[in-house]
Design a protein around this motif. Sequence first.
Motif, PDB file in Angstrom:
ATOM      1  N   MET A   1       2.009  -0.715  -0.199  1.00 43.45           N
ATOM      2  CA  MET A   1       3.094  -0.238  -1.276  1.00 43.45           C
ATOM      3  C   MET A   1       3.127   1.326  -0.294  1.00 43.45           C
ATOM      4  N   TYR A   2       2.214   1.459   0.589  1.00 41.41           N
ATOM      5  CA  TYR A   2       2.612   2.921   1.151  1.00 41.41           C
ATOM      6  C   TYR A   2       2.898   2.956   2.069  1.00 41.41           C
ATOM      7  N   PRO A   3       3.841   2.077   2.730  1.00 42.58           N
ATOM      8  CA  PRO A   3       5.706   2.300   3.447  1.00 42.58           C
ATOM      9  C   PRO A   3       6.216   2.203   2.763  1.00 42.58           C
ATOM     10  N   ARG A   4       6.700   1.891   1.812  1.00 41.69           N
ATOM     11  CA  ARG A   4       8.114   1.703   0.273  1.00 41.69           C
ATOM     12  C   ARG A   4       7.813   3.261   0.075  1.00 41.69           C
ATOM     13  N   HIS A   5       7.160   4.216   0.301  1.00 41.72           N
ATOM     14  CA  HIS A   5       6.953   5.438  -0.283  1.00 41.72           C
ATOM     15  C   HIS A   5       8.362   6.320  -0.050  1.00 41.72           C
ATOM     16  N   PRO A   6       9.477   6.574  -1.229  1.00 43.21           N
ATOM     17  CA  PRO A   6      10.331   6.991  -0.390  1.00 43.21           C
ATOM     18  C   PRO A   6      10.265   8.540   0.144  1.00 43.21           C
TER      19      PRO A   6
ATOM     20  N   ALA B   1      14.594  11.500  -7.906  1.00 34.72           N
ATOM     21  CA  ALA B   1      14.636  10.455  -9.612  1.00 34.72           C
ATOM     22  C   ALA B   1      13.672   8.887  -8.825  1.00 34.72           C
ATOM     23  N   GLU B   2      13.987   8.747  -7.819  1.00 31.66           N
ATOM     24  CA  GLU B   2      13.276   7.383  -6.776  1.00 31.66           C
ATOM     25  C   GLU B   2      11.967   7.683  -6.920  1.00 31.66           C
ATOM     26  N   THR B   3      11.335   8.437  -6.513  1.00 30.38           N
ATOM     27  CA  THR B   3      10.349   9.213  -6.552  1.00 30.38           C
ATOM     28  C   THR B   3       9.080   8.952  -7.958  1.00 30.38           C
ATOM     29  N   PHE B   4       9.968   8.996  -9.288  1.00 28.68           N
ATOM     30  CA  PHE B   4       9.461   8.369  -9.779  1.00 28.68           C
ATOM     31  C   PHE B   4       9.621   7.168 -10.582  1.00 28.68           C
ATOM     32  N   HIS B   5      10.310   6.144  -9.956  1.00 24.29           N
ATOM     33  CA  HIS B   5      10.500   5.447 -10.252  1.00 24.29           C
ATOM     34  C   HIS B   5       9.612   4.487  -9.385  1.00 24.29           C
ATOM     35  N   TYR B   6       9.171   4.965  -7.520  1.00 23.44           N
ATOM     36  CA  TYR B   6       8.103   4.523  -7.023  1.00 23.44           C
ATOM     37  C   TYR B   6       6.920   4.413  -7.949  1.00 23.44           C
ATOM     38  N   TRP B   7       6.690   5.792  -7.961  1.00 23.47           N
ATOM     39  CA  TRP B   7       5.269   5.874  -8.465  1.00 23.47           C
ATOM     40  C   TRP B   7       5.069   5.517 -10.097  1.00 23.47           C
TER      41      TRP B   7
ATOM     42  N   MET C   1      -0.323  13.945  -9.562  1.00 22.92           N
ATOM     43  CA  MET C   1      -0.433  13.845 -11.501  1.00 22.92           C
ATOM     44  C   MET C   1      -0.670  12.508 -10.938  1.00 22.92           C
ATOM     45  N   PHE C   2       0.232  11.922 -10.769  1.00 20.20           N
ATOM     46  CA  PHE C   2       0.514  10.716 -10.445  1.00 20.20           C
ATOM     47  C   PHE C   2      -0.852   9.525  -9.240  1.00 20.20           C
ATOM     48  N   ILE C   3      -1.003  10.415  -8.272  1.00 23.27           N
ATOM     49  CA  ILE C   3      -2.250  10.396  -7.049  1.00 23.27           C
ATOM     50  C   ILE C   3      -3.518  10.065  -8.890  1.00 23.27           C
TER      51      ILE C   3
END
Length: 148
Positions: A26-31, A38-44, A121-123
């Motif tokens: 998943m690391y390379p898919r980090h936006p 919103a893309e970051t929240f979707h990713y996490w 927070m997610f991490i």
Amino acid sequence: MSYQEKKSIVSLISTIFIFTAYCLYMYPRHPGGGLESAETFHYWGSFVLILTLFSVFAQIIISIIFTIFFRITTREKVPSFEDELDKLIGLKAFRNAFFVFVSGFLFSMGSLVFYEPSQAMFIILIASGFLADVFGSMTRLYHYRKGV
């Protein structure tokens, strides 16, 4: 070494392997872009959801493979019941894992209180779930080796 000890070791190794492999995937898919998009929240959100589902299915498959391998190599039957010692060790491992996860959850909420980015927070939340699983397996292994 007993069946329960071997099962705890396999669970510990598989948890570490699954989490590491998924994070590397998943690391390379980090936006890129803004930290609060919103893309970051979707990713996490998808990271946590897919990790949970992937971990459950992978642990089930690994458990089945371990049971088959154990049965073939040792010619022993897998214990079909848990006695009071097994239940007590399981409860202690669950208690310790729960404590680690709740502590991580509180730290993750604390990061929001101190205006850290939501990614922190997610991490913290993901790391606390991983550490809780590892700590539960280690507790189980410790108590099977040293006693209650």
